[in-house]
Design an enzyme around this catalytic site. Structure first.
Site, PDB file in Angstrom:
ATOM      1  N   SER A 153       1.472   5.402   9.493  1.00  0.00           N
ATOM      2  CA  SER A 153       0.196   5.632   8.819  1.00  0.00           C
ATOM      3  C   SER A 153      -0.676   4.383   8.846  1.00  0.00           C
ATOM      4  O   SER A 153      -0.163   3.252   8.841  1.00  0.00           O
ATOM      5  CB  SER A 153       0.461   6.043   7.368  1.00  0.00           C
ATOM      6  N   TYR A 197       3.549   5.035  -1.243  1.00  0.00           N
ATOM      7  CA  TYR A 197       3.559   5.787   0.011  1.00  0.00           C
ATOM      8  C   TYR A 197       3.346   4.839   1.190  1.00  0.00           C
ATOM      9  O   TYR A 197       4.096   4.852   2.167  1.00  0.00           O
ATOM     10  CB  TYR A 197       2.491   6.874   0.010  1.00  0.00           C
ATOM     11  N   LYS A 238       5.931   3.518   4.519  1.00  0.00           N
ATOM     12  CA  LYS A 238       5.637   3.497   5.950  1.00  0.00           C
ATOM     13  C   LYS A 238       5.837   2.091   6.522  1.00  0.00           C
ATOM     14  O   LYS A 238       6.338   1.926   7.636  1.00  0.00           O
ATOM     15  CB  LYS A 238       4.218   4.005   6.210  1.00  0.00           C
TER      16      LYS A 238
END
Length: 332
Positions: free
Chosen positions: A125, A150, A154
């Site tokens: 991402s 989040y 990644k």
């Protein structure tokens, strides 16, 4: 390389990628726990492709099952989508994200190592860039502190893959996928209240949501709202095929990262305006407070994907918002 395990293959990006894999001669096998999708997506994939796709309803944390699937289907490579992906939710429930996104990846890699499967395309991402000093960002831009758990999952995921020399890895750093398949048979299907902008727009337009809240209009951007690089999900799906092709041509413990975006930044209000004009609709929206975890502005430099993978985005913003609305109308 022929047989490809697709974890989270009935999700939004996964389902579109399965279709592109079939179109390019690959044989996908899907694992999905259906935590953020519906089994009906499998039937829609089969309707679009006229192919039956093997499917397993399981959590990827079950390493024993993964090993059975990898061996039973003589898997040549893995595309790993299965992860939670909502920035806002991750701020509220960080342990949920670390448990699933990191724990699931480790279980998968253990199974791959045990079964001697070396090839993986990782769903990364643009959040790995944190709050960038300048945009566009390229693959050599600093990896700054993530703005959300989040984003951190990644970053950690990429670090884990880098530390596994037995793998051939391509990490695709997605920007903001939107839109739906041109057939309008599959698209983004959030369960419950959407966390992403475009599904909230389409559900508001359809009358499912009373109004859309724009999180902040006091950022240092042209209209005060956040800027993102929005990419059509079909273009993104095609990038995964190019990534597999790249791994085949460059086998031998590779680790490469690629930005997958359009190279253009649009504000939230520009997305709303384009949606309204393209679909001849008026949205009910209001301006709210900033949301924790949101980056002010980020968009991609995609030169590396173009020059090395031979991939570039083809579909424009109008196509994105039109296909998203065509998909929503099939659900209303």
């Amino acid at each position: 390389m022929k047989n490809i395990l697709v974890t989270g293959g009935l999700g939004y990006i996964g389902s579109h990628t399965v279709i592109e894999l079939i179109a390019h001669g690959y044989s996908p096998i899907i694992i999905d726990d259906l935590s953020n999708t519906n089994i009906a997506v499998l039937q829609q994939i089969q309707k679009i492709t006229s192919k039956e796709v093997p499917f397993y309803k399981n959590d990827i944390a079950e390493q024993g099952l993964l090993e059975k699937v990898l061996r039973a289907h003589a898997i040549d490579g893995v595309i790993h989508f299965a992860a939670f992906k909502a920035v806002g939710e991750s701020v509220k429930a960080p342990l949920k994200y670390y448990d699933n996104n990191i724990g699931g990846l480790v279980a998968l890699l253990k199974a791959m190592q045990k079964c001697d499967v070396k090839n993986i395309v990782f769903s990364s991402s643009c959040t790995v860039y944190g709050e960038p000093d300048v945009s566009p960002v390229n693959e050599l831009s600093p990896i700054k502190k993530a703005n959300s758990p989040y984003g951190n999952t990644k970053q950690i995921g990429e670090e884990i893959l880098f530390d596994c020399p037995f793998l051939n890895t391509v990490a695709l750093r997605y920007f903001n996928p939107i839109g739906a398949h041109p057939s309008a048979l599959i698209g983004e299907l959030p369960l419950g209240v959407p966390n992403n902008l475009v599904p909230f727009i389409t559900q508001t337009a359809a009358g499912i949501r009373e109004k859309l809240t724009v999180y902040g209009n006091d950022y240092n951007t042209k209209d005060g709202t956040c800027v993102r690089d929005y990419i059509h999900v079909v273009d993104l799906a095609k990038a995964h095929v190019k990534a597999l092709d790249y791994i085949q041509k460059n086998a031998g413990n590779t680790f490469e990262v690629f930005n997958i975006g359009t190279g253009n930044g649009f504000t939230v209000l520009e997305i709303i305006d384009t949606f309204e004009k393209t679909n001849h609709l008026k949205l009910n929206y209001t301006i709210g407070d900033r949301r924790a975890g949101d980056v002010e502005k980020v968009w991609a430099n995609t030169d590396k994907a173009k020059n090395v993978l031979g991939w570039s985005a083809e579909l424009d913003l109008t196509s994105m918002v039109k296909s998203a609305w065509d998909w929503q109308k099939t659900l209303s």
